[in-house]
Scaffold this motif. Structure first.
Motif, PDB file in Angstrom:
ATOM      1  N   GLU A 380       0.818  -1.209   0.000  1.00 39.93           N
ATOM      2  CA  GLU A 380       0.000   0.000   0.000  1.00 39.93           C
ATOM      3  C   GLU A 380       0.857   1.267   0.000  1.00 39.93           C
ATOM      4  N   LEU A 381       1.942   1.268   0.802  1.00 38.26           N
ATOM      5  CA  LEU A 381       2.675   2.501   1.047  1.00 38.26           C
ATOM      6  C   LEU A 381       3.695   2.837  -0.042  1.00 38.26           C
ATOM      7  N   ILE A 382       4.375   1.837  -0.589  1.00 37.97           N
ATOM      8  CA  ILE A 382       5.416   2.139  -1.593  1.00 37.97           C
ATOM      9  C   ILE A 382       4.823   2.820  -2.828  1.00 37.97           C
ATOM     10  N   PRO A 383       3.747   2.301  -3.428  1.00 40.05           N
ATOM     11  CA  PRO A 383       3.133   3.047  -4.547  1.00 40.05           C
ATOM     12  C   PRO A 383       2.596   4.400  -4.117  1.00 40.05           C
ATOM     13  N   GLY A 384       2.214   4.519  -2.840  1.00 36.80           N
ATOM     14  CA  GLY A 384       1.686   5.786  -2.346  1.00 36.80           C
ATOM     15  C   GLY A 384       2.677   6.926  -2.425  1.00 36.80           C
ATOM     16  N   VAL A 385       3.960   6.613  -2.392  1.00 42.27           N
ATOM     17  CA  VAL A 385       4.991   7.654  -2.499  1.00 42.27           C
ATOM     18  C   VAL A 385       4.917   8.348  -3.858  1.00 42.27           C
ATOM     19  N   GLY A 386       4.376   7.658  -4.864  1.00 41.73           N
ATOM     20  CA  GLY A 386       4.251   8.252  -6.194  1.00 41.73           C
ATOM     21  C   GLY A 386       2.829   8.641  -6.549  1.00 41.73           C
ATOM     22  N   SER A 387       1.946   8.741  -5.550  1.00 42.50           N
ATOM     23  CA  SER A 387       0.547   9.089  -5.808  1.00 42.50           C
ATOM     24  C   SER A 387       0.432  10.488  -6.427  1.00 42.50           C
ATOM     25  N   ARG A 388      -0.664  10.726  -7.131  1.00 41.66           N
ATOM     26  CA  ARG A 388      -0.891  12.052  -7.707  1.00 41.66           C
ATOM     27  C   ARG A 388      -1.317  13.054  -6.645  1.00 41.66           C
ATOM     28  N   LEU A 389      -1.730  12.577  -5.464  1.00 40.11           N
ATOM     29  CA  LEU A 389      -2.139  13.454  -4.376  1.00 40.11           C
ATOM     30  C   LEU A 389      -0.965  13.696  -3.440  1.00 40.11           C
ATOM     31  N   TRP A 390      -0.607  14.964  -3.207  1.00 38.35           N
ATOM     32  CA  TRP A 390       0.549  15.253  -2.376  1.00 38.35           C
ATOM     33  C   TRP A 390       0.352  14.795  -0.936  1.00 38.35           C
ATOM     34  N   ARG A 391      -0.890  14.820  -0.469  1.00 37.32           N
ATOM     35  CA  ARG A 391      -1.164  14.345   0.884  1.00 37.32           C
ATOM     36  C   ARG A 391      -0.789  12.883   1.038  1.00 37.32           C
ATOM     37  N   VAL A 392      -1.130  12.059   0.036  1.00 39.53           N
ATOM     38  CA  VAL A 392      -0.827  10.630   0.084  1.00 39.53           C
ATOM     39  C   VAL A 392       0.673  10.410  -0.028  1.00 39.53           C
ATOM     40  N   ARG A 393       1.344  11.189  -0.887  1.00 38.45           N
ATOM     41  CA  ARG A 393       2.800  11.053  -1.045  1.00 38.45           C
ATOM     42  C   ARG A 393       3.507  11.356   0.280  1.00 38.45           C
ATOM     43  N   GLU A 394       3.117  12.466   0.895  1.00 36.27           N
ATOM     44  CA  GLU A 394       3.755  12.868   2.148  1.00 36.27           C
ATOM     45  C   GLU A 394       3.492  11.852   3.256  1.00 36.27           C
ATOM     46  N   ALA A 395       2.237  11.422   3.412  1.00 36.44           N
ATOM     47  CA  ALA A 395       1.893  10.461   4.466  1.00 36.44           C
ATOM     48  C   ALA A 395       2.582   9.116   4.240  1.00 36.44           C
ATOM     49  N   SER A 396       2.687   8.678   2.987  1.00 36.73           N
ATOM     50  CA  SER A 396       3.334   7.398   2.677  1.00 36.73           C
ATOM     51  C   SER A 396       4.815   7.436   3.024  1.00 36.73           C
ATOM     52  N   CYS A 397       5.478   8.552   2.737  1.00 35.93           N
ATOM     53  CA  CYS A 397       6.896   8.693   3.074  1.00 35.93           C
ATOM     54  C   CYS A 397       7.109   8.596   4.583  1.00 35.93           C
ATOM     55  N   LEU A 398       6.311   9.338   5.319  1.00 37.68           N
ATOM     56  CA  LEU A 398       6.460   9.347   6.775  1.00 37.68           C
ATOM     57  C   LEU A 398       6.106   7.995   7.383  1.00 37.68           C
ATOM     58  N   ALA A 399       5.082   7.343   6.847  1.00 42.20           N
ATOM     59  CA  ALA A 399       4.673   6.041   7.363  1.00 42.20           C
ATOM     60  C   ALA A 399       5.757   4.996   7.124  1.00 42.20           C
ATOM     61  N   LEU A 400       6.347   4.998   5.939  1.00 42.33           N
ATOM     62  CA  LEU A 400       7.429   4.057   5.628  1.00 42.33           C
ATOM     63  C   LEU A 400       8.659   4.327   6.486  1.00 42.33           C
ATOM     64  N   ALA A 401       8.971   5.599   6.698  1.00 44.29           N
ATOM     65  CA  ALA A 401      10.130   5.951   7.518  1.00 44.29           C
ATOM     66  C   ALA A 401       9.972   5.423   8.941  1.00 44.29           C
ATOM     67  N   ASP A 402       8.739   5.344   9.417  1.00 41.29           N
ATOM     68  CA  ASP A 402       8.468   4.813  10.755  1.00 41.29           C
ATOM     69  C   ASP A 402       8.410   3.294  10.768  1.00 41.29           C
ATOM     70  N   LEU A 403       8.009   2.708   9.647  1.00 36.20           N
ATOM     71  CA  LEU A 403       7.773   1.265   9.576  1.00 36.20           C
ATOM     72  C   LEU A 403       9.048   0.453   9.339  1.00 36.20           C
ATOM     73  N   LEU A 404       9.991   0.978   8.557  1.00 39.81           N
ATOM     74  CA  LEU A 404      11.127   0.188   8.066  1.00 39.81           C
ATOM     75  C   LEU A 404      12.196  -0.148   9.105  1.00 39.81           C
ATOM     76  N   PRO A 405      12.561   0.747  10.015  1.00 38.99           N
ATOM     77  CA  PRO A 405      13.651   0.427  10.951  1.00 38.99           C
ATOM     78  C   PRO A 405      13.419  -0.886  11.697  1.00 38.99           C
ATOM     79  N   GLY A 406      14.518  -1.691  11.756  1.00 38.37           N
ATOM     80  CA  GLY A 406      14.454  -2.952  12.495  1.00 38.37           C
ATOM     81  C   GLY A 406      13.962  -4.134  11.699  1.00 38.37           C
ATOM     82  N   LYS A 407      13.583  -3.931  10.446  1.00 38.35           N
ATOM     83  CA  LYS A 407      13.052  -5.047   9.646  1.00 38.35           C
ATOM     84  C   LYS A 407      14.185  -5.970   9.184  1.00 38.35           C
ATOM     85  N   ARG A 408      13.863  -7.260   9.018  1.00 40.86           N
ATOM     86  CA  ARG A 408      14.841  -8.262   8.590  1.00 40.86           C
ATOM     87  C   ARG A 408      14.850  -8.395   7.078  1.00 40.86           C
ATOM     88  N   LEU A 409      15.941  -8.930   6.538  1.00 38.33           N
ATOM     89  CA  LEU A 409      16.106  -9.022   5.086  1.00 38.33           C
ATOM     90  C   LEU A 409      14.992  -9.804   4.404  1.00 38.33           C
TER      91      LEU A 409
END
Length: 456
Positions: A380-409
């Protein structure tokens, strides 16, 4: 002269005693005196609630037309003075007694009126006793249809259409009480669509309390509807209203502020249509999940006003309704959780707050949910970074930045290349706030890659 003056004074005293005696013997006069307590200058007083309860109790136990009409008139006049939120619910309960009488008023409310203040009917013995009392008068008629029609007409045409916000604030709780405590009234069942329209209009109000009353009212409308065909019609009507461009028109007083100082910013134009934005987004989520009726589940889960935790607010049973709504959402969690997670980073503070509340209700263990639904969230979030809506792009970036740390390969390996590409795209966005959010995402992706690759 003194004798004559004494006789005149004695005559006046006698006349006053006669009037007082007549007043004591007249039910209408007694109600008028009780109603006078509602006109105090203080914003909050236990006397106001006691007076309203008294009027309701009289109206439900004595269906004489003159008494019910007097109680109804006194209660409908209360919005003229600013009062505390719980008082509006108290008046709504009293109006439900006027409209429902003995036959159609919920036993829970009758029990509440018959018990001493502060006493809780934990065993529900009083409620059962009131249900038996109401059933014993099932054949009686006290003009319930007429009274309900009059109360609803006054609320819709005079209270909710008032140019004064404080008057409109009273209308929502009244409707909510009529819906909750006159549920079996044939006039209520026949007006569900009309009541949904009135509640929907209240979603556009600036008052958060009024918006919450409206959202809970809409949830109750759907829960109470007994015909599947009518439910489908209610869903379609609500979705069309929330997603449409036209908003419910409200007359406003000339001196009423449309926005508080500093509330409206230039960028807010892209966030949606005022206070309806949050509900429009909820409707969007339900539509994207292919379940438009889920909007009512979301509305049942919304709300944080303290009045709902009070004795009077708790009587509505919204906590149990919310838990049932959360349970019914479980089959949709794989598609719902990614959207709720992203919405918590939306630039609109109101949307953030509403979605965070839903997240807490639906996701009791956030850490476990992030692990279990990670593939769905990344999808859901990775394509959201390229959404046509700036609100979705901004929220997707911030959500991914919070979600990714600590994840395994194994969890992110197939997504790493796309994460790098989209994060670089974000830092080159045309909107500054998205570029800033993209910077956070770049740092998160770079840190994740270095850690997984064994870098410094």
């Amino acid at each position: 002269m003194e004798v004559e003056a004494g006789k005149e004074e004695a005559g006046k005293e006698e006349e006053g005693r006669k009037e007082e005696a007549e007043g004591e013997l007249t039910g209408v006069a007694l109600l008028e005196r009780v109603g006078s307590l509602l006109k105090g200058r203080e914003k909050e007083s236990k006397a106001y609630e006691a007076a309203a309860q008294c009027l309701g109790a009289v109206a439900v136990s004595n269906r004489a037309a003159e008494l019910v009409s007097t109680a109804q008139r006194l209660l409908l006049a209360t919005p003229a003075t600013l009062r505390a939120q719980e008082f509006y619910l108290c008046v709504g309960e009293a109006l439900a007694c006027c409209a429902g009488g003995r036959r159609y008023t919920a036993p829970a409310l009758l029990a509440q009126l018959s018990l001493p203040a502060g006493y809780t009917d934990a065993t529900r013995d009083e409620e059962r006793r009131m249900a038996a009392w109401a059933a014993a008068g099932a054949g009686e008629s006290g003009g319930e249809e007429r009274v309900l029609a009059e109360v609803l007409a006054h609320t819709a045409n005079n209270v909710l259409e008032s140019p004064r916000a404080q008057v409109r604030t009273a209308g929502g709780p009244w409707l909510l009480c009529l819906l909750r405590y006159n549920a079996e009234h044939p006039g209520v069942q026949g007006r569900l669509k009309e009541m949904q329209g009135l509640f929907t209009g209240l979603l556009a109000e600036r008052s958060e309390f009024t918006q919450e009353v409206a959202s809970k009212g809409l949830g109750l409308v759907y829960e109470m509807c007994k015909e599947e065909g009518m439910k489908d019609e209610l869903v379609a009507t609500l979705a069309a209203t929330l997603m449409g461009t036209a908003q419910p028109h409200k007359r406003r007083a000339e001196d009423e502020k449309l926005f508080e100082e500093g509330q409206l910013k230039v960028d807010d134009k892209a966030l949606g249509e005022g206070s309806l934005t949050t509900y429009k987004e909820l409707c969007t989520v339900a539509t994207e999940l292919g379940q438009p009726d889920l909007i009512y589940r979301f509305l049942n889960l919304a709300g944080h006003q303290q009045v709902w935790t009070s004795r009077r607010g708790a009587a509505f049973g919204f906590s149990s309704i919310a838990s049932q709504a959360a349970e019914r959402l479980k089959p949709h969690l794989p598609a719902l959780i990614p959207k709720l997670f992203r919405y918590q980073y939306d630039p609109n503070d109101k949307i953030q707050e509403a979605m965070a509340g839903l997240w807490e209700m639906v996701v009791p263990d956030p850490a476990k949910a992030k692990e279990e639904y990670l593939p769905h969230m990344l999808k859901e979030l990775i394509p959201g970074v390229g959404s046509r809506l700036w609100r979705v792009r901004e929220a997707s970036c911030l959500a991914l930045a919070d979600l990714l740390p600590g994840k395994r390969l194994p969890q992110v390996e197939e997504h790493l290349q796309e994460l790098h590409r989209m994060s670089l795209r974000a830092i080159d966005d045309v909107k500054e706030s998205v570029r800033k959010a993209g910077g956070s995402l770049v740092r998160a992706v770079s840190g994740l890659t270095l850690r997984l690759g064994g870098g410094p």
